[in-house]
Design a protein around this motif. Structure first.
Motif, mmCIF file in Angstrom:
data_model
loop_
_atom_site.group_PDB
_atom_site.id
_atom_site.type_symbol
_atom_site.label_atom_id
_atom_site.label_comp_id
_atom_site.label_asym_id
_atom_site.label_seq_id
_atom_site.Cartn_x
_atom_site.Cartn_y
_atom_site.Cartn_z
ATOM 1 N N ALA A 14 0.822 -1.212 0.000
ATOM 2 C CA ALA A 14 0.000 0.000 0.000
ATOM 3 C C ALA A 14 0.855 1.260 0.000
ATOM 4 O O ALA A 14 0.376 2.339 -0.377
ATOM 5 N N LEU A 15 2.124 1.144 0.421
ATOM 6 C CA LEU A 15 3.041 2.294 0.334
ATOM 7 C C LEU A 15 3.202 2.781 -1.102
ATOM 8 O O LEU A 15 3.526 3.944 -1.342
ATOM 9 N N LEU A 16 2.978 1.879 -2.058
ATOM 10 C CA LEU A 16 3.184 2.227 -3.470
ATOM 11 C C LEU A 16 2.019 3.006 -4.071
ATOM 12 O O LEU A 16 2.158 3.618 -5.125
ATOM 13 N N THR A 76 -0.942 6.689 2.431
ATOM 14 C CA THR A 76 0.518 6.830 2.506
ATOM 15 C C THR A 76 1.029 8.071 1.794
ATOM 16 O O THR A 76 2.219 8.191 1.537
ATOM 17 N N ASP A 77 0.130 9.010 1.501
ATOM 18 C CA ASP A 77 0.542 10.212 0.752
ATOM 19 C C ASP A 77 1.438 11.134 1.561
ATOM 20 O O ASP A 77 2.123 11.999 1.000
ATOM 21 N N GLU A 78 1.424 10.989 2.901
ATOM 22 C CA GLU A 78 2.231 11.874 3.742
ATOM 23 C C GLU A 78 3.486 11.190 4.279
ATOM 24 O O GLU A 78 4.032 11.608 5.308
ATOM 25 N N THR A 118 9.555 -3.311 3.456
ATOM 26 C CA THR A 118 9.584 -1.855 3.288
ATOM 27 C C THR A 118 10.696 -1.431 2.339
ATOM 28 O O THR A 118 10.600 -0.381 1.705
ATOM 29 N N LEU A 119 11.750 -2.243 2.232
ATOM 30 C CA LEU A 119 12.840 -1.908 1.306
ATOM 31 C C LEU A 119 12.343 -1.827 -0.123
ATOM 32 O O LEU A 119 12.573 -0.841 -0.831
ATOM 33 N N GLY A 120 11.660 -2.871 -0.578
ATOM 34 C CA GLY A 120 11.181 -2.889 -1.949
ATOM 35 C C GLY A 120 10.148 -1.816 -2.219
ATOM 36 O O GLY A 120 10.182 -1.136 -3.262
ATOM 37 N N ALA A 121 9.209 -1.621 -1.288
ATOM 38 C CA ALA A 121 8.139 -0.650 -1.497
ATOM 39 C C ALA A 121 8.657 0.790 -1.488
ATOM 40 O O ALA A 121 8.310 1.597 -2.353
ATOM 41 N N LEU A 123 0.681 4.053 -9.125
ATOM 42 C CA LEU A 123 -0.339 3.136 -8.639
ATOM 43 C C LEU A 123 -1.315 3.913 -7.758
ATOM 44 O O LEU A 123 -0.941 4.897 -7.117
ATOM 45 N N ILE A 124 -2.552 3.464 -7.733
ATOM 46 C CA ILE A 124 -3.598 4.129 -6.967
ATOM 47 C C ILE A 124 -4.124 3.169 -5.903
ATOM 48 O O ILE A 124 -4.413 2.001 -6.183
ATOM 49 N N GLY A 125 -4.231 3.644 -4.667
ATOM 50 C CA GLY A 125 -4.739 2.819 -3.589
ATOM 51 C C GLY A 125 -6.126 2.283 -3.876
ATOM 52 O O GLY A 125 -6.969 2.978 -4.452
#
Length: 416
Positions: A32-34, A75-77, A97-100, A221-223
């Motif tokens: 979801a970070l993406l 995750t926009d902020e 978290t590394l990949g994202a 990408l869009i959540g």
């Protein structure tokens, strides 16, 4: 101190429901970070690992609300790209978290992760993949730092079909320029679930569930909203508990194709399995025949069910062979089972298990799946078993005490 007290249980009966898959929830939450905007993820189990990951993402700047198996996050902020070290050390999946972060922001940093001590699990395949995508990789005193002006698609061959490496490379590659091909990719259902979620957000991924995954990078990408798959390991654990103790239980919220290797082995042992669309009925009279297992990457017999199945084999006739090919230190439960009277001989990565009359004892959950194995052993054993270090169990099984009590298990959570 928290411990489980388990007493002899003669019969299990009723219905028990499986929660969402921990091993799908963790990478999907991180994915979801993406996505720009908000995502709502359903079927998320309330587990220590999930709550640790929520804390990690919150610390990065994500807005998160987690209630009643639904996790909403924006995750926009995000304003940090380095995970909190104390949190990261508590769980292996923190490395997602590394990949994202690398995929969306071009930088990421974390300490080497923790988790169950079940063998050597280096992240060299992850770092090899990030490097192939064009990231500068620095590893210094247990801290991984990644930077990239712009990731570019690449052909990446994994020396081993690592689930973690496959997931991390997917997360990093979805917004890289061009096409990425992952060969000898992991094929687990959790990989497919992640790919489905990413594709719903706008990614272009094909081949998930096979050993070749192709990813065409997109600009953004869009959540989105998404419901994760049920936990096949939790389902398998309950199936083995019924087989070991005896009973007639309907296990709900199960994707039968995900537990096919276990079903095959239970049928070999004489357990009756009745399959339905999203549930299985397990009937056992305890007259168990012997069988052998060898753990393998999916679709083989899963290493995450090996400890529970070894416990089951203590209740089966003849001598039975267990071969562990995935993790070299995944026999930590053997000494604890021996305390209960189990007859197990270990030679390297192989174990011979003979039928035994188990008796209650004070034991310790050495890792997540070992803890589940000890619960099954306690139900089948004569007398009372006390299981300590249950935080391992709570990392991977949601409400396991209440769920088992609901089908007649004699089990209590004791807080001292």
């Amino acid at each position: 101190m928290r411990k489980l007290v388990v007493k002899t249980t003669d019969y299990l009966e009723g219905n028990i429901s499986v929660s969402g898959a921990k091993n799908a929830a963790l990478p999907i939450i991180t994915a979801a970070l993406l996505g720009e905007g908000s995502s709502k993820l359903s079927g998320i189990p309330d587990l220590k690992d999930v709550n640790n990951l929520v804390s990690i993402l919150s610390n990065l700047g994500a807005e998160i609300n987690f209630t009643d198996s639904e996790l909403e996050l924006n995750t926009d902020e995000i304003n940090k790209y380095s995970t909190e070290s104390d949190l990261a050390r508590k769980m292996r999946a923190s490395y997602y978290t590394l990949g994202a972060l690398l995929g969306r922001y071009g930088q990421a940093c974390t300490v080497l992760p923790g988790g169950c001590e079940i063998g050597n699990r280096p992240i060299d395949l992850h770092l090899k993949g990030f490097s192939a995508l064009g990231a500068e990789v620095k590893l210094d005193h247990g801290v991984v730092k990644l930077e990239a002006d712009r990731l570019k698609g690449a052909n990446i061959y994994l020396d081993y079909p690592s689930v973690g490496a496959t997931i991390n490379i997917m997360l990093a590659a979805v917004m890289a320029d061009g096409e990425t091909v992952i060969e000898n990719a992991a094929r687990e259902p959790e990989i497919i679930d992640l790919a489905n979620y990413l594709n719903i957000m706008g990614a272009e991924i094909t081949g998930a569930g096979t050993d070749i995954i192709k990813i065409t990078g997109v600009n953004k990408l869009i959540g989105k909203d998404y419901t994760i798959i049920p936990d096949r390991i939790e389902a398998g654990t309950y199936m083995m508990a019924v087989a070991a103790v005896g009973g007639d239980v309907v296990i709900e919220n199960v994707l039968v194709e995900h537990v096919r290797p276990l079903i095959a082995k239970l049928k070999e042992m004489g357990v009756e399995i009745i399959e339905d669309i999203n549930q299985v009925r397990v009937k056992s009279n305890q007259g168990l025949k012997g069988t052998d297992i060898k753990t393998m990457p999916y679709p083989g017999f899963p290493t995450d069910m090996q400890a529970q199945f070894m416990t089951l084999l203590t209740q089966a006739s003849s001598e039975n062979l267990v071969i562990e090919t995935v993790f070299e230190r995944r026999f930590g439960h053997v000494d604890e089972l021996r305390r209960m009277g189990a007859k197990i001989k270990v030679d390297g990565r192989s174990a011979v298990v003979a039928q035994a009359n188990l008796e209650g004892a004070q034991v310790e959950a050495t890792d997540l799946r070992a803890g589940a194995a000890l619960i099954i052993a306690g139900l089948a054993a004569k007398g009372q078993t006390e299981i300590q270090n249950i935080y391992h169990i709570e990392r991977g099984y949601e409400d396991i005490t209440d769920k088992l009590k609901g089908i007649g298990a004699n089990i209590e959570l004791v807080v001292e």
